[in-house]
Design a protein around this motif. Structure first.
Motif, PDB file in Angstrom:
ATOM      1  N   MET A   1     100.607  47.394-169.792  1.00 30.65           N
ATOM      2  CA  MET A   1     101.498  46.369-170.143  1.00 30.65           C
ATOM      3  C   MET A   1     100.738  45.167-170.726  1.00 30.65           C
ATOM      4  SD  MET A   1     104.602  44.800-168.405  1.00 30.65           S
ATOM      5  CE  MET A   1     105.385  46.429-167.648  1.00 30.65           C
ATOM      6  N   LYS A   2      99.951  45.501-171.753  1.00 31.68           N
ATOM      7  CA  LYS A   2      99.168  44.462-172.625  1.00 31.68           C
ATOM      8  C   LYS A   2      99.927  44.365-173.893  1.00 31.68           C
ATOM      9  CE  LYS A   2      96.131  44.355-169.211  1.00 31.68           C
ATOM     10  NZ  LYS A   2      96.250  43.231-168.192  1.00 31.68           N
ATOM     11  N   PRO A   3      99.780  43.015-174.402  1.00 32.99           N
ATOM     12  CA  PRO A   3     100.427  42.716-175.641  1.00 32.99           C
ATOM     13  C   PRO A   3      99.848  43.453-176.949  1.00 32.99           C
ATOM     14  CG  PRO A   3      99.362  40.858-175.066  1.00 32.99           C
ATOM     15  CD  PRO A   3      99.321  41.780-173.817  1.00 32.99           C
TER      16      PRO A   3
ATOM     17  N   LYS B   1      97.797  43.612-180.492  1.00 29.83           N
ATOM     18  CA  LYS B   1      97.126  42.509-181.018  1.00 29.83           C
ATOM     19  C   LYS B   1      97.785  41.564-181.917  1.00 29.83           C
ATOM     20  CE  LYS B   1      92.849  42.197-183.958  1.00 29.83           C
ATOM     21  NZ  LYS B   1      92.073  42.955-184.771  1.00 29.83           N
TER      22      LYS B   1
ATOM     23  N   PHE C   1     105.637  43.625-172.980  1.00 26.01           N
ATOM     24  CA  PHE C   1     106.453  44.984-172.991  1.00 26.01           C
ATOM     25  C   PHE C   1     106.107  45.514-174.528  1.00 26.01           C
ATOM     26  CE2 PHE C   1     109.325  43.647-169.478  1.00 26.01           C
ATOM     27  CZ  PHE C   1     108.979  45.002-168.722  1.00 26.01           C
ATOM     28  N   ARG C   2     105.577  44.768-175.362  1.00 24.31           N
ATOM     29  CA  ARG C   2     105.638  45.241-176.902  1.00 24.31           C
ATOM     30  C   ARG C   2     106.929  45.197-177.652  1.00 24.31           C
ATOM     31  NH1 ARG C   2      99.831  48.280-178.020  1.00 24.31           N
ATOM     32  NH2 ARG C   2      98.540  47.169-176.601  1.00 24.31           N
TER      33      ARG C   2
ATOM     34  N   ARG D   1     106.118  42.005-181.501  1.00 24.40           N
ATOM     35  CA  ARG D   1     105.039  42.185-181.851  1.00 24.40           C
ATOM     36  C   ARG D   1     104.739  41.122-183.040  1.00 24.40           C
ATOM     37  NH1 ARG D   1     104.119  48.343-180.899  1.00 24.40           N
ATOM     38  NH2 ARG D   1     101.991  47.669-181.741  1.00 24.40           N
TER      39      ARG D   1
ATOM     40  N   ASP E   1     118.505  33.300-160.339  1.00 18.11           N
ATOM     41  CA  ASP E   1     118.638  34.383-161.030  1.00 18.11           C
ATOM     42  C   ASP E   1     119.691  34.116-162.400  1.00 18.11           C
ATOM     43  OD1 ASP E   1     117.237  36.239-159.772  1.00 18.11           O
ATOM     44  OD2 ASP E   1     118.822  37.365-158.717  1.00 18.11           O
TER      45      ASP E   1
END
Lengths: 286, 800
Positions: A1-3, A5, A43-44, A47, A191
């Motif tokens: 779970m990395k963005p 570029k 979560f991409r 973008r 919440d």
């Protein structure tokens, strides 16, 4: 779970931030508190080609007394609103609502401009902007313009801004009121709201002279309930008023089912909260 | 506090460390951010893994195109099933159970995918970012085979098969029987029953699953750092699968941030990371993100139970029958099998009660979801939920108070050991004592008057009781999971005093939050005669003991503690022998205490340091045959294990406006035998009850008909936070067990009792509306629907 570029720029003026958005051809995203944007990046689901970080711009974080209006800079953190004596005395509904905004860590970082722009239908600040009928000041390539909340919140997670526009200030009118209440129910404290209502009343010679009602969590955007306001002003004030008001409020919404609550349950909740809120508001003395 | 039970002769002679609320020695490093978790490992130039996971619930893999990903920046390797086919042997979760099909454990999906979230392709790259970028370039062509979403429909004759070779979606079926249930139910004065359901849950440890495989080129050896709570079992399984002997495969569980069972099985990713490290001759790291953890770690519960209980006119339960269908997910897990959770429901259903006849049948059914596996309490949270609901329904039908009906049915002190109808034997435990202690601490009679008062005001106020018993510290005679061939019945302690006089105690158990570094040191200090602060405990490292499994099934205090006691005694004998030479006294006259050997009644003594010097360094003091290495190893097996029990009492109020449940009071009276550290026991109870509150009121993994997980984030998967967890009153009923030290296991109990107690309290609160509770969690939405239905029904009645 990395963005995926992205490029990053940290302008020091709003003009430079707008210019960066223009240069990105609609592919840029603004970074303020990052409380909604960063999960979307990870979560991409978002973008952007470039992140335009607003945190280096000075003079966007303030709470200013303009007599019958309170101006709030777009980079003002939730925590500052929560603890502002000015907000507490002049915008008590907002003050009461702020402690329901997520959790401490999120309130420390999240900003009002970011929350409005994200336009979550179950978030407190968009609802408060709607309730107060705030004036949203935005800046774009051709200068500044103001937008009303009714125009601003288009749909769930959708605002009316042009891709190059930035929210810079929100001005809240100070309401004339004798009583008010804010009610919210969430699965856990902090919440997103299952249902929430804000009510303000101004007494007249007989009955109410004015009333203001806004709800959230029960539609795709926060909503002012004009019919319920009119109905409330027309009502005689007696023991049955909160029940009658509750019925009118419920008749004005048609929420959807989701994982946490069916439409019927949300309506039931909103009805209960409406009743409780009006009881509280009417019990206040000036 | 139950004072008349606290003062027993053993308390008077109680040693100084066991029984004391000593602060946890692991806390200073963990609380100051100085812990070392698996993800903190920094091997030389590590590579990073990312997994492409299936978005399909059930599909044939027609084609995988990885060409573009292989060319992507930073990518070192792209591995699909066929790329690693020759690098391992599948791991089979074998069992001697009949009517069981063992699905093999493969590192990556092969041929088919069977749930959304199953790993299909692994990318190894120089950073996790680049690895995830490359995942987007992989093209997998799927041919959908139809989702199997519900266990109940998966048993239909025309349902698609998840595992063709199994010939059925029923992976496990079993039945327990004693006596003539049908006849006894027929003869019963009152029969109560219903369909009960406990929905699917995630364990949600704070640290997600994490693995670092460190490759040693010089020896073609791997050290696998893993967030596992079963490092010993992982070592043995990976060794077998990869053909790597134990001296070239070390498995270490360093600091581990919780498991609750979800890190207690062998995972495909654990196999894959070792395969990748060996294939690429590089160290490789992977840590699950929260989404991966929720959607691919083993899940819990997911059972539907049709049950009926018969009572005689005095409220004595005579008969019980149950049909259980467990939704076990797509695969059987290693080593516990898919039978672990659902079979345990029927084997523990009679609980602490003397029920004459019993029939319990269970089917574990494959569906397109991640496998279910161990979760704190295993099977017993739902068996207790069902049995305790039935007890309350029986009490209501017969007009007996819920406390009184339990008095009439619990195994009494004089009746132990007692074999319940499903065959489990309870050794002597304070069942009745826990019930009475909980009732007293809660002020039960007073609560019932408060309730009467509240009901007069129209308030929905309820009191719920749940009693349960569990098997803990299980020895070699009983398999922890049904028919499982590996031994989990023994644990080894190896205690050494080195040449500096320092004490190191090594164990195969693996703390992941239990505080074993503290409690095992307490045991060693007392039985060796050392100072607590001088004992270093090593655990969770396969190099330290020849064989181990880990920490699970409430075993480590009993097995680790028992091994510690025996090994300490052996080492103390050695110390005494050396000291008798040095002090010129009879070994029987020497007492070892506080790190010194003292001649009784004198001030003559030698320290451990002096003893170590005499044995290891100073070659003049001792005769050669007395220079016995100061080390002792003992492997302890409690053979059967021991029982632990508790009674939970919950007091709740339901707000009819919001349909929320507020817990007003929560009391636990528990018997975990002799307490090693009361502060840690309290913490275990608090944490267990908090998870039980989650199961009772909040937590539910929702999969839709297409096998998609709808509650994949912590916005939608709602767990208790501090405001949802009330202050609890914990009463300790310390009846010593028959195993070494008198300990009983107690890590899971909180989660077993709380859901049932809260369910009974909510049902009691709603009983004026004639509402029963038969599904957990009791969310506001469910309570709203129950109240609405009840209103409609009573309206219907008035209309008639």
């Amino acid at each position: 779970m990395k963005p995926a570029k992205f490029d990053y720029v940290s302008p020091s003026t709003v003009e430079a931030a707008v210019a960066a958005l223009v240069a990105s051809n609609g592919e840029g995203k603004l970074l303020a508190g990052g409380q909604s944007l960063l999960p979307l990046l990870n979560f991409r689901m978002a973008r952007p080609s470039i992140l335009v970080d607003l945190n280096g711009i000075e003079g966007l974080s303030y709470i200013e007394d303009r007599d019958d209006r309170i101006a709030v800079g777009a980079l003002t953190r939730h925590r500052d609103l929560e603890h502002s004596p000015l907000i507490a005395s002049k915008l008590p509904v907002m003050s009461a609502a702020m402690r329901h905004v997520a959790h401490l860590a999120i309130r420390n970082r999240g900003t009002i401009g970011g929350s409005l722009s994200h336009a979550d239908p179950a978030a407190e600040l968009p609802m408060l902007a709607t309730f107060y009928d705030a004036t949203i000041l935005v800046q774009g390539p051709s200068g500044r313009r103001t937008i009303t909340p009714r125009e601003f919140f288009v749909d769930a997670l959708t605002n009316c801004l042009e891709p190059e526009e930035i929210v810079v200030e929100i001005e809240f009118p100070v309401l004339k009121q004798d009583g008010w209440a804010f009610e919210e129910v969430a699965r856990r404290f902090g919440d997103f709201a299952l249902a929430s209502i804000a009510v303000s009343v101004l007494r007249g010679p007989s009955g109410l002279e004015a009333a203001r009602v806004a709800v959230m969590g029960v539609a795709d955007t926060p909503r002012r309930l004009d019919e319920a306001e009119a109905a409330l002003v027309a009502m005689e004030l007696d023991d049955r008023t909160p029940d009658r008001f509750s019925e009118v409020v419920v008749s004005q919404v048609s929420p959807n089912d989701d994982l946490h609550a069916s439409a019927e349950y949300r309506k039931h909740l909103l009805g209960q909260l409406a009743k409780r809120a009006l009881q509280t508001a009417l019990a206040m003395k000036g | 506090m139950n004072s008349d039970r606290r003062v027993t002769p053993s308390d008077v002679l109680r040693p100084r460390n066991v029984g004391a609320p000593i602060k946890r020695t692991e806390d200073p490093r963990l609380l100051t951010g100085n812990g070392e978790y698996t993800a903190d490992r920094k091997p030389d130039r590590p590579l990073h893994l990312a997994f492409l996971r299936s978005g399909q619930p059930h599909a044939r893999i027609a084609r995988i195109d990885t060409a573009a990903a292989r060319q992507a920046s930073g990518v070192v390797a792209v591995l699909a099933a066929e790329d690693i086919a020759d690098d391992f042997k599948p791991v089979i979760p074998f069992s001697r159970m009949p009517n069981y099909y063992a699905t093999p454990i493969l590192p990556l999906a092969s041929g088919k995918v069977r749930y959304v979230g199953e790993a299909v392709v692994a990318v190894v790259a120089t950073s996790r970012y680049l690895a995830e970028d490359a995942l987007e370039l992989i093209d997998v062509e799927y041919e959908p085979l139809g989702a199997i979403s519900r266990a109940e429909s998966a048993v239909a004759a025309d349902a698609p098969l998840l595992h063709e070779a199994a010939g059925s979606n029923v992976l496990i079926a079993r039945e327990f029987k004693k006596g003539d249930v049908a006849a006894d139910l027929q003869a019963a004065a009152v029969r109560v029953g219903g369909r009960f359901e406990m929905t699917r849950k995630a364990a949600l440890a704070m640290e997600p699953r994490s693995y670092t495989a460190e490759y040693d080129k010089r020896r073609d050896a791997i050290t696998l750092y893993t967030s596992s709570n079963i490092p010993g079992i992982v070592r043995d399984a990976v060794s077998e699968a990869l053909g790597l002997p134990g001296h070239r495969l070390r498995v270490v569980a360093p600091d581990v941030g919780g498991s609750f069972g979800s890190k207690g099985s062998l995972y495909p990713e654990e196999l894959l990371i070792c395969i990748a490290a060996r294939k690429l001759r590089r160290s490789v790291k992977w840590t699950a993100d929260r989404l991966e953890d929720v959607s691919s770690s083993s899940q819990a519960f997911a059972e539907i139970v049709d049950a009926e209980m018969g009572f005689d006119e005095n409220g004595v339960a005579t008969s019980l029958q149950a049909d259980v269908i467990g939704d076990v997910g797509a695969y059987s897990i290693y080593p516990w099998t898919c039978g672990l959770e659902p079979v345990q429901v029927v084997s523990f259903l009679p609980g602490p009660y003397k029920i004459g006849s019993y029939r319990g049948a269970v089917r574990g059914v494959a569906t397109c979801k991640p496998p279910t596996g161990p979760y704190r309490g295993v099977g017993r949270p739902i068996s207790t939920f069902v049995a305790e609901r039935l007890m309350d329904l029986g009490a209501k039908a017969l007009g007996i108070d819920p406390l009184e009906i339990r008095r009439r049915n619990l195994v009494r002190p004089e009746e132990f050991p007692y074999r319940i109808a499903s065959g489990i034997i309870w050794d002597k435990t304070g069942f009745i004592e826990c019930l009475e202690a909980a009732a007293k601490a809660a002020g039960y009679d007073q609560l019932r008057s408060e309730q009467a008062e509240a009901r007069k005001q129209g308030r929905l106020f309820g009191i719920g009781i749940a009693s349960y018993a569990e098997l803990t510290g299980i020895g070699s005679r009983i398999a922890v999971a049904p028919g499982m061939p590996i031994n989990t019945g023994s644990e080894t302690a190896k205690i050494t005093i080195d040449s500096t006089g320092a004490i190191t105690a090594a164990f195969g158990v693996a703390s992941h939050g239990q505080g074993l570094e503290t409690t095992l040191a307490q045991v060693v200090a007392d039985d060796l005669g050392a100072r607590f602060e001088d004992v270093r405990v090593i655990q969770g490292d396969s190099d330290e003991v020849p064989m181990s499994t880990g920490t699970f099934a409430s075993r480590s205090a009993v097995l680790g503690g028992g091994a510690a006691k025996h090994a300490s005694k052996l080492l103390q004998e050695k110390i005494k022998r050396v000291a008798s030479h040095l002090l010129e006294a009879n070994a029987d006259d020497i007492e070892v205490t506080e790190g010194k050997a003292v001649v009784l009644g004198t001030d003559r003594m030698v320290t451990f340091k002096q003893i170590a010097k005499a044995v290891y360094s100073d070659m003049k003091t001792l005769p050669v045959d007395a220079r016995d290495e100061l080390s002792a190893t003992y492997t302890y097996d409690p053979i059967n294990g021991t029982t632990a029990a508790a009674t939970h009492i919950a007091v709740v109020e339901v707000d009819p406006a919001t349909c929320f449940v507020r817990i007003l009071k929560f009391v636990v009276a528990e018997d975990c035998g002799r307490i090693i550290n009361p502060m840690i026991v309290d913490g275990q109870v608090h944490g267990g009850v908090a998870q039980g509150i989650g199961a009772a009121l909040l937590e539910e993994l929702v999969y839709d008909e297409d096998g998609q997980l709808l509650t994949a984030t912590l916005v939608d998967y709602v767990i208790p936070s501090a405001p949802e967890v009330p202050v609890m009153d914990v009463v300790h009923v310390e009846s010593e067990s028959a195993v070494a030290g008198g300990f009983r296991g107690m890590g899971e109990g909180g989660t077993i009792g709380a859901p049932a107690a809260i369910a009974n309290a909510v049902a009691d609160a709603l009983s004026p509306l004639d509402i029963d509770v038969s599904i957990l969690p009791m969310t506001p939405e469910r309570i709203f629907q129950l109240i609405e239905t009840a209103k409609q029904k009573s309206k219907g009645k008035t209309d008639e």
